[in-house]
Design an enzyme around this catalytic site. Structure first.
Site, short mmCIF file in Angstrom:
data_model
loop_
_atom_site.label_atom_id
_atom_site.label_comp_id
_atom_site.label_asym_id
_atom_site.label_seq_id
_atom_site.Cartn_x
_atom_site.Cartn_y
_atom_site.Cartn_z
N SER A 8 -15.05 -39.41 -13.25
CA SER A 8 -16.37 -39.16 -13.58
C SER A 8 -17.20 -40.47 -14.19
CB SER A 8 -16.41 -38.00 -14.73
OG SER A 8 -17.65 -38.08 -15.47
N HIS A 33 -16.96 -38.20 -9.22
CA HIS A 33 -17.67 -37.17 -9.79
C HIS A 33 -18.77 -37.56 -10.58
CE1 HIS A 33 -17.44 -33.15 -11.68
NE2 HIS A 33 -17.63 -33.68 -12.82
N ASP A 35 -21.89 -36.31 -13.03
CA ASP A 35 -22.28 -35.37 -13.92
C ASP A 35 -23.75 -35.37 -14.16
OD1 ASP A 35 -20.03 -34.21 -14.50
OD2 ASP A 35 -19.33 -35.88 -15.50
N MET A 37 -26.90 -33.65 -16.12
CA MET A 37 -27.23 -32.91 -17.12
C MET A 37 -28.71 -33.05 -17.50
SD MET A 37 -23.87 -33.97 -19.68
CE MET A 37 -22.51 -34.16 -19.07
N HIS A 66 -21.72 -32.31 -9.86
CA HIS A 66 -21.71 -31.33 -11.02
C HIS A 66 -22.78 -31.26 -11.54
CE1 HIS A 66 -19.25 -30.01 -14.85
NE2 HIS A 66 -20.02 -28.97 -14.21
N MET A 137 -13.79 -25.22 -16.12
CA MET A 137 -14.39 -26.11 -17.08
C MET A 137 -13.01 -26.06 -17.94
SD MET A 137 -16.85 -28.09 -16.24
CE MET A 137 -16.76 -29.07 -17.95
#
Ligand code: DX5
Ligand code: ZN
Length: 216
Positions: A8, A33, A35, A37, A66, A137
């Site tokens: 990540s 990966h 992330d 948000m 993600h 998760m």
């Protein structure tokens, strides 16, 4: 088949993410990966499609995006255009989950569904035919560097069993949060096929060492 490692970039240097992506590929990462948000679904804000698009040329390996955002159905096309190969949305974040997952497939990306630690996976039979990946998760989403929640191991096993019962054993089982050498082994024994790791990889003596040490 050996486990895939998806580092990540959340734990990387945000002032040099292009270099980070390039370095991860050179160090043996299988996927990158990413992330995303939104400060709403999770209490943290990271990057959006413009940054994903800017990073995409720095590696050839798949971008595993993600989405920890509310109403992800509004942004799927933006992330596909930005170069996302795989898009995972949270079951908790979209009301019409099956429609959202189908939209990801129709937009041309691989389809993932994520479950928070407290979310049941009972809905799997109703979406199994439209997914390529289940993301279990193993921490509450929002931040890197949290401790693995042991109760999620049971969920990984149950996802593995349910997918087998449904004849969908080709669906990847990804875990995300608190993955280190010890928890990586427990997760793969429980059925995980893809390991996301942020702090473990970036705090290792080298990225290559951090990635290799998870191939247990
Ligand atoms: C958490 C993110 C993770 C995070 C993992 O919300 O989805 O991908 O970066 O970080 P570590 O490996 O440090 O727990
Ligand atoms: Zn993640």
């Amino acid at each position: 088949m050996s486990v895939l490692i998806a580092p990540s970039i959340l734990s990387g240097d945000f002032a040099n993410l292009g270099q980070t992506v390039e370095d991860l590929q050179a160090s043996g990462a299988d996927w990158i990966h990413v992330d995303v948000m939104d400060g709403c679904f999770v209490p943290n804000l990271t990057i959006g499609p413009q940054v994903v698009a800017a990073l995409r040329p720095y590696a050839k390996i798949p971008f595993d995006v993600h989405l920890m955002i509310a109403q992800p159905e509004r942004s799927i096309d933006h992330y596909v255009r930005a170069g996302a190969d795989r898009i995972t949305v949270h079951a908790e974040a979209t009301v019409h989950l099956q429609r959202t997952l189908t939209a990801i497939r129709e937009a041309g990306a691989k389809v993932g569904v994520a479950f928070n630690p407290s979310t049941s996976v009972e809905i799997l039979p109703y979406i199994a035919d439209v997914i390529d990946l289940v993301l279990v998760m193993t921490v509450n989403p929002g931040f890197g560097g949290q401790s693995f929640i042991p109760a999620t191991l049971h969920k990984i096993k149950s996802v593995h069993e349910k997918l087998r019962e449904l004849g969908r054993e080709s669906v990847e089982i990804e875990v995300d949060g608190g993955v280190n050498e010890q928890t990586a082994r427990l997760c793969t024994e429980a059925g995980a096929t893809v390991l996301v790791a942020g702090s473990h990889v970036f705090s290792a003596p080298s990225l290559a060492h951090g990635i290799t040490s998870l191939r247990v």
